[in-house]
Design a protein around this motif. Structure first.
Motif, PDB file in Angstrom:
ATOM      1  N   LEU A 248      51.015  47.345  65.086  1.00  0.00           N
ATOM      2  CA  LEU A 248      52.356  47.700  65.550  1.00  0.00           C
ATOM      3  C   LEU A 248      52.391  47.813  67.066  1.00  0.00           C
ATOM      4  O   LEU A 248      53.275  47.250  67.722  1.00  0.00           O
ATOM      5  CB  LEU A 248      52.784  49.021  64.909  1.00  0.00           C
ATOM      6  N   LEU A 249      51.428  48.523  67.627  1.00  0.00           N
ATOM      7  CA  LEU A 249      51.408  48.773  69.066  1.00  0.00           C
ATOM      8  C   LEU A 249      51.333  47.473  69.861  1.00  0.00           C
ATOM      9  O   LEU A 249      52.105  47.268  70.812  1.00  0.00           O
ATOM     10  CB  LEU A 249      50.218  49.670  69.418  1.00  0.00           C
ATOM     11  N   LEU A 250      50.429  46.576  69.485  1.00  0.00           N
ATOM     12  CA  LEU A 250      50.259  45.319  70.223  1.00  0.00           C
ATOM     13  C   LEU A 250      51.513  44.455  70.156  1.00  0.00           C
ATOM     14  O   LEU A 250      51.960  43.895  71.167  1.00  0.00           O
ATOM     15  CB  LEU A 250      49.046  44.556  69.678  1.00  0.00           C
ATOM     16  N   ASN A 251      52.096  44.347  68.965  1.00  0.00           N
ATOM     17  CA  ASN A 251      53.317  43.538  68.821  1.00  0.00           C
ATOM     18  C   ASN A 251      54.463  44.086  69.654  1.00  0.00           C
ATOM     19  O   ASN A 251      55.175  43.326  70.331  1.00  0.00           O
ATOM     20  CB  ASN A 251      53.736  43.476  67.344  1.00  0.00           C
ATOM     21  N   MET A 252      54.645  45.390  69.641  1.00  0.00           N
ATOM     22  CA  MET A 252      55.771  45.984  70.346  1.00  0.00           C
ATOM     23  C   MET A 252      55.561  45.974  71.865  1.00  0.00           C
ATOM     24  O   MET A 252      56.524  45.840  72.627  1.00  0.00           O
ATOM     25  CB  MET A 252      56.019  47.415  69.851  1.00  0.00           C
ATOM     26  N   ILE A 253      54.326  46.094  72.310  1.00  0.00           N
ATOM     27  CA  ILE A 253      54.048  46.009  73.752  1.00  0.00           C
ATOM     28  C   ILE A 253      54.445  44.629  74.269  1.00  0.00           C
ATOM     29  O   ILE A 253      55.106  44.491  75.305  1.00  0.00           O
ATOM     30  CB  ILE A 253      52.560  46.294  74.049  1.00  0.00           C
ATOM     31  N   VAL A 254      54.054  43.592  73.545  1.00  0.00           N
ATOM     32  CA  VAL A 254      54.389  42.221  73.946  1.00  0.00           C
ATOM     33  C   VAL A 254      55.903  42.020  73.946  1.00  0.00           C
ATOM     34  O   VAL A 254      56.479  41.481  74.897  1.00  0.00           O
ATOM     35  CB  VAL A 254      53.710  41.195  73.011  1.00  0.00           C
TER      36      VAL A 254
ATOM     37  N   ILE B 175      51.889  31.797  79.596  1.00  0.00           N
ATOM     38  CA  ILE B 175      52.270  32.153  78.226  1.00  0.00           C
ATOM     39  C   ILE B 175      51.639  31.185  77.231  1.00  0.00           C
ATOM     40  O   ILE B 175      51.172  31.590  76.158  1.00  0.00           O
ATOM     41  CB  ILE B 175      53.804  32.172  78.088  1.00  0.00           C
ATOM     42  N   PHE B 176      51.608  29.890  77.583  1.00  0.00           N
ATOM     43  CA  PHE B 176      50.969  28.894  76.709  1.00  0.00           C
ATOM     44  C   PHE B 176      49.490  29.216  76.510  1.00  0.00           C
ATOM     45  O   PHE B 176      48.973  29.153  75.387  1.00  0.00           O
ATOM     46  CB  PHE B 176      51.126  27.494  77.310  1.00  0.00           C
ATOM     47  N   ILE B 177      48.824  29.603  77.594  1.00  0.00           N
ATOM     48  CA  ILE B 177      47.396  29.955  77.519  1.00  0.00           C
ATOM     49  C   ILE B 177      47.201  31.184  76.626  1.00  0.00           C
ATOM     50  O   ILE B 177      46.303  31.226  75.781  1.00  0.00           O
ATOM     51  CB  ILE B 177      46.826  30.205  78.923  1.00  0.00           C
ATOM     52  N   LEU B 178      48.061  32.196  76.813  1.00  0.00           N
ATOM     53  CA  LEU B 178      47.950  33.416  76.015  1.00  0.00           C
ATOM     54  C   LEU B 178      48.196  33.145  74.529  1.00  0.00           C
ATOM     55  O   LEU B 178      47.500  33.695  73.669  1.00  0.00           O
ATOM     56  CB  LEU B 178      48.943  34.465  76.533  1.00  0.00           C
ATOM     57  N   LEU B 179      49.175  32.284  74.227  1.00  0.00           N
ATOM     58  CA  LEU B 179      49.440  31.934  72.835  1.00  0.00           C
ATOM     59  C   LEU B 179      48.265  31.166  72.230  1.00  0.00           C
ATOM     60  O   LEU B 179      47.903  31.375  71.070  1.00  0.00           O
ATOM     61  CB  LEU B 179      50.719  31.098  72.733  1.00  0.00           C
ATOM     62  N   THR B 180      47.664  30.286  73.037  1.00  0.00           N
ATOM     63  CA  THR B 180      46.504  29.520  72.563  1.00  0.00           C
ATOM     64  C   THR B 180      45.341  30.451  72.248  1.00  0.00           C
ATOM     65  O   THR B 180      44.673  30.310  71.212  1.00  0.00           O
ATOM     66  CB  THR B 180      46.078  28.484  73.617  1.00  0.00           C
ATOM     67  N   ILE B 181      45.099  31.424  73.129  1.00  0.00           N
ATOM     68  CA  ILE B 181      44.027  32.402  72.898  1.00  0.00           C
ATOM     69  C   ILE B 181      44.316  33.211  71.646  1.00  0.00           C
ATOM     70  O   ILE B 181      43.418  33.479  70.828  1.00  0.00           O
ATOM     71  CB  ILE B 181      43.878  33.331  74.123  1.00  0.00           C
ATOM     72  N   SER B 182      45.590  33.602  71.478  1.00  0.00           N
ATOM     73  CA  SER B 182      45.969  34.393  70.307  1.00  0.00           C
ATOM     74  C   SER B 182      45.738  33.611  69.019  1.00  0.00           C
ATOM     75  O   SER B 182      45.201  34.148  68.041  1.00  0.00           O
ATOM     76  CB  SER B 182      47.442  34.800  70.417  1.00  0.00           C
ATOM     77  N   ILE B 183      46.131  32.345  69.005  1.00  0.00           N
ATOM     78  CA  ILE B 183      45.929  31.510  67.817  1.00  0.00           C
ATOM     79  C   ILE B 183      44.441  31.315  67.551  1.00  0.00           C
ATOM     80  O   ILE B 183      43.980  31.383  66.397  1.00  0.00           O
ATOM     81  CB  ILE B 183      46.631  30.148  67.982  1.00  0.00           C
ATOM     82  N   ALA B 184      43.666  31.091  68.608  1.00  0.00           N
ATOM     83  CA  ALA B 184      42.223  30.892  68.452  1.00  0.00           C
ATOM     84  C   ALA B 184      41.562  32.130  67.862  1.00  0.00           C
ATOM     85  O   ALA B 184      40.697  32.033  66.982  1.00  0.00           O
ATOM     86  CB  ALA B 184      41.599  30.542  69.800  1.00  0.00           C
ATOM     87  N   SER B 185      41.994  33.309  68.332  1.00  0.00           N
ATOM     88  CA  SER B 185      41.417  34.548  67.804  1.00  0.00           C
ATOM     89  C   SER B 185      41.835  34.770  66.355  1.00  0.00           C
ATOM     90  O   SER B 185      41.065  35.285  65.549  1.00  0.00           O
ATOM     91  CB  SER B 185      41.844  35.740  68.667  1.00  0.00           C
ATOM     92  N   THR B 186      43.050  34.350  66.012  1.00  0.00           N
ATOM     93  CA  THR B 186      43.519  34.473  64.632  1.00  0.00           C
ATOM     94  C   THR B 186      42.690  33.592  63.707  1.00  0.00           C
ATOM     95  O   THR B 186      42.327  33.994  62.593  1.00  0.00           O
ATOM     96  CB  THR B 186      45.006  34.074  64.528  1.00  0.00           C
ATOM     97  N   ILE B 187      42.372  32.381  64.175  1.00  0.00           N
ATOM     98  CA  ILE B 187      41.548  31.474  63.374  1.00  0.00           C
ATOM     99  C   ILE B 187      40.185  32.094  63.099  1.00  0.00           C
ATOM    100  O   ILE B 187      39.638  32.003  61.996  1.00  0.00           O
ATOM    101  CB  ILE B 187      41.378  30.120  64.103  1.00  0.00           C
ATOM    102  N   ALA B 188      39.638  32.774  64.127  1.00  0.00           N
ATOM    103  CA  ALA B 188      38.310  33.379  63.983  1.00  0.00           C
ATOM    104  C   ALA B 188      38.330  34.616  63.089  1.00  0.00           C
ATOM    105  O   ALA B 188      37.398  34.846  62.311  1.00  0.00           O
ATOM    106  CB  ALA B 188      37.765  33.739  65.365  1.00  0.00           C
ATOM    107  N   ILE B 189      39.403  35.410  63.195  1.00  0.00           N
ATOM    108  CA  ILE B 189      39.451  36.694  62.468  1.00  0.00           C
ATOM    109  C   ILE B 189      40.109  36.563  61.097  1.00  0.00           C
ATOM    110  O   ILE B 189      39.621  37.080  60.103  1.00  0.00           O
ATOM    111  CB  ILE B 189      40.201  37.744  63.320  1.00  0.00           C
TER     112      ILE B 189
END
Length: 253
Positions: free
Chosen positions: A75-81, A164-178
C-alpha cells in the motif's frame, strides 16, 4: 483570436485527485484489517478481491480490487508513487493530466489488468492491490511529460519521460524475478494507461486543429468588420463574432 480550449483542465486539481484515491485505498486497508479480526473467513475481502475465472460472478471486483491491499508496504509504495505523480504534475502544470483524466486512467488500467488476470490467471488465485493501476498512471504521466527534463546531481539534466521508462523497466524486471505471475498484470496496466493517454492526446490535437480553424475564421470576420463595418457581415458571421465576444467577456470576469 478565438478562445478555444482542449479537453484538459488548466486548473486540473490532479494532486487533490491522487490524494483522494490514496485516502480511499488507506481507508479500505483499515476497514479490511478490522473486519478480518471479527470475520476470519475473509468473506468481505473475497467479495472485493478479483478471483481468476470468477469476474462474471463478481463484476464489481474488476474495479474494487485496485483499491484493496493486504500488505502495508505494498500500500505504502503504491500510494507514494501515485501522490508523487500528482505533486509533480501540479507543480509543473502538466495540464493534459487533469484530475478527471487521471481517475479514468487509474480505473481503466486497473480494469484492463483485471480482465487479463481473469482470463490468464490460475483458477483460485486472487488479484489484490493498485500496482497495475498505478503503473498505468505512471506510464501515462511519462507520455504527458513530453520533452521536459529534471536536473539530477548525476548525470545532470535527464528527460523525465526517459526516467519514468527506466523506472517502469526496473519495476517490471523486479516483478519477473519476485512474482512472475504478476508480470502480465502489470504490463497490461502499463499498456492500458499508455493507450488511454494516447487517446486523450489525440483528442487534444484534434481540438487544437478545430480551434485553429475557428481562430482564422474569427480573424477573417474581424478584418471584414473593421474595413466594411458590422452591417456588411452575414447572419452567420454576426453569430460567430457575437459568440466570440460573449465567450471573451465570460473568461475575463
Amino acid at each position: 483570436m478565438a478562445l478555444c480550449s482542449t479537453g484538459s483542465d488548466p486548473r486540473n486539481g490532479v494532486i487533490r485527485m491522487t490524494a483522494w484515491i490514496a485516502a480511499v485505498n488507506v481507508a479500505m486497508f483499515i476497514v479490511l484489517n478490522i473486519v478480518a479480526r471479527f470475520m476470519p473467513d475473509d468473506t468481505p475481502a473475497n467479495l472485493l478481491f478479483l478471483s481468476a475465472g470468477k469476474m462474471l460472478s463478481k463484476p464489481w471486483s474488476v474495479v474494487t480490487y485496485s483499491f484493496c491491499h493486504v500488505a502495508p508496504l505494498h500500500l505504502l509504495l503504491n500510494m507514494i508513487v501515485l501522490v508523487a505523480i500528482g505533486y509533480v504534475a501540479d507543480r509543473m502544470r502538466i495540464t493534459i493530466m487533469s484530475a478527471s483524466r487521471l481517475l479514468i486512467i487509474y480505473l481503466t488500467a486497473g480494469a484492463v489488468a483485471g480482465i487479463v488476470f481473469d482470463i490468464a490467471g490460475s483458477n483460485g488465485s486472487n488479484l489484490i492491490g493498485a500496482s497495475a493501476a498505478v503503473m498505468g498512471v505512471t506510464a501515462a504521466f511519462g507520455m504527458a511529460m513530453g520533452k521536459r527534463k529534471i536536473e539530477l546531481p548525476f548525470p545532470g539534466p535527464v528527460s523525465l519521460s526517459a526516467l519514468i521508462f527506466i523506472l517502469l523497466t526496473i519495476s517490471i524486471a523486479s516483478t519477473i524475478a519476485i512474482n512472475p505471475g504478476a508480470t502480465i498484470v502489470h504490463l497490461s496496466g502499463i499498456i492500458a494507461g499508455t493507450a488511454t493517454m494516447s487517446l486523450f492526446m489525440l483528442a487534444d490535437r484534434r481540438q487544437r486543429s478545430r480551434c485553429s480553424k475557428a481562430d482564422r475564421r474569427v480573424d477573417q470576420i474581424s478584418l471584414k468588420m473593421k474595413t466594411s463595418g458590422f452591417a456588411s457581415l452575414s447572419d452567420d458571421e454576426r453569430k460567430i463574432i457575437l459568440n466570440h465576444s460573449f465567450i471573451s467577456s465570460r473568461n475575463n470576469e
